[in-house]
Design a protein around this motif. Structure first.
Motif, short mmCIF file in Angstrom:
data_model
loop_
_atom_site.label_atom_id
_atom_site.label_comp_id
_atom_site.label_asym_id
_atom_site.label_seq_id
_atom_site.Cartn_x
_atom_site.Cartn_y
_atom_site.Cartn_z
N ALA A 54 0.89 -1.15 0.00
CA ALA A 54 0.00 0.00 0.00
C ALA A 54 0.94 1.20 0.00
O ALA A 54 2.14 1.02 -0.11
N PRO A 55 0.47 2.44 0.15
CA PRO A 55 1.43 3.52 0.30
C PRO A 55 2.34 3.24 1.49
O PRO A 55 1.88 3.18 2.63
N GLY A 56 3.61 3.02 1.24
CA GLY A 56 4.53 2.63 2.28
C GLY A 56 5.38 1.46 1.83
O GLY A 56 5.56 1.24 0.64
N GLU A 57 5.88 0.73 2.78
CA GLU A 57 6.80 -0.35 2.47
C GLU A 57 6.07 -1.59 1.97
O GLU A 57 4.92 -1.84 2.32
N ARG A 58 6.79 -2.38 1.20
CA ARG A 58 6.27 -3.66 0.76
C ARG A 58 6.39 -4.64 1.92
O ARG A 58 7.44 -4.72 2.57
N GLU A 59 5.33 -5.41 2.17
CA GLU A 59 5.36 -6.35 3.28
C GLU A 59 5.05 -7.77 2.79
O GLU A 59 4.32 -7.97 1.82
N LEU A 60 5.63 -8.72 3.53
CA LEU A 60 5.41 -10.12 3.22
C LEU A 60 4.01 -10.53 3.68
O LEU A 60 3.59 -10.20 4.78
N VAL A 61 3.30 -11.26 2.82
CA VAL A 61 1.96 -11.74 3.15
C VAL A 61 2.00 -13.23 3.47
O VAL A 61 1.51 -13.67 4.50
N LEU A 118 -12.05 -10.45 3.40
CA LEU A 118 -11.20 -9.31 3.08
C LEU A 118 -11.65 -8.05 3.81
O LEU A 118 -12.84 -7.83 4.05
N LYS A 119 -10.67 -7.24 4.17
CA LYS A 119 -10.88 -5.99 4.89
C LYS A 119 -10.35 -4.83 4.04
O LYS A 119 -9.45 -5.02 3.23
N PRO A 120 -10.87 -3.64 4.27
CA PRO A 120 -10.35 -2.48 3.53
C PRO A 120 -8.84 -2.32 3.68
O PRO A 120 -8.17 -1.89 2.74
N GLU A 121 -8.31 -2.69 4.83
CA GLU A 121 -6.86 -2.56 5.04
C GLU A 121 -6.04 -3.57 4.24
O GLU A 121 -4.81 -3.50 4.22
N ASP A 122 -6.70 -4.52 3.58
CA ASP A 122 -6.00 -5.44 2.68
C ASP A 122 -5.77 -4.81 1.30
O ASP A 122 -5.08 -5.40 0.46
N THR A 123 -6.33 -3.64 1.08
CA THR A 123 -6.15 -2.95 -0.19
C THR A 123 -4.68 -2.65 -0.43
O THR A 123 -4.00 -2.06 0.41
N ALA A 124 -4.16 -3.09 -1.57
CA ALA A 124 -2.75 -2.92 -1.90
C ALA A 124 -2.49 -3.48 -3.29
O ALA A 124 -3.36 -4.14 -3.87
#
Length: 119
Positions: free
Chosen positions: A40-47, A84-90
């Motif tokens: 998302a805006p910010g760092e790439r994170e491992l899922v 899914l949650k809105p915070e999963d948007t990316a």
């Protein structure tokens, strides 16, 4: 060389599901693990990751909601995303960790696929 191509992103309402696919090609036998990352805006994170032996690992934020799996016959890894949650948007990226013939570690990234979860 290993190449990966993602597909399956889109727009979904909160509580819905999506399945992402990642098709690998090239030196398939050199792949040690594959994973899904998101940014998302910010760092790439491992899922989530899955090794060649089938071991899986997940970020705490997606445990019990997302499932990573693979189809060896199709050289494809999937990410099933439920609840899914809105915070999963990316933008979701697939990556393959593989070793060259010289034993050097490499990482190949896909182009990314957008997942948008509306509230």
């Amino acid at each position: 060389q290993v190449q990966v191509v993602e597909s399956g992103g889109g727009l979904v309402q909160a509580g819905g599901s999506l399945r992402l696919s990642c098709a690998a090609s090239g030196s398939i036998r050199s792949i040690n693990s594959m994973g899904w990352y998101r940014q998302a805006p910010g760092e790439r994170e491992l899922v989530a990751t899955i090794t060649s032996g089938g071991s899986t690992d997940y970020a705490d934020s997606v445990k019990d909601r997302f499932t990573i799996s693979r189809d060896n016959a199709k050289n494809t890894v999937y990410l099933q995303m439920n609840s899914l949650k809105p915070e999963d948007t990316a933008v979701y990226y697939c990556a393959a960790d593989w070793a060259s013939s010289w034993g050097l570690s490499n990482k190949s990234w896909g182009q990314g696929t957008q997942v948008t979860v509306s509230s």
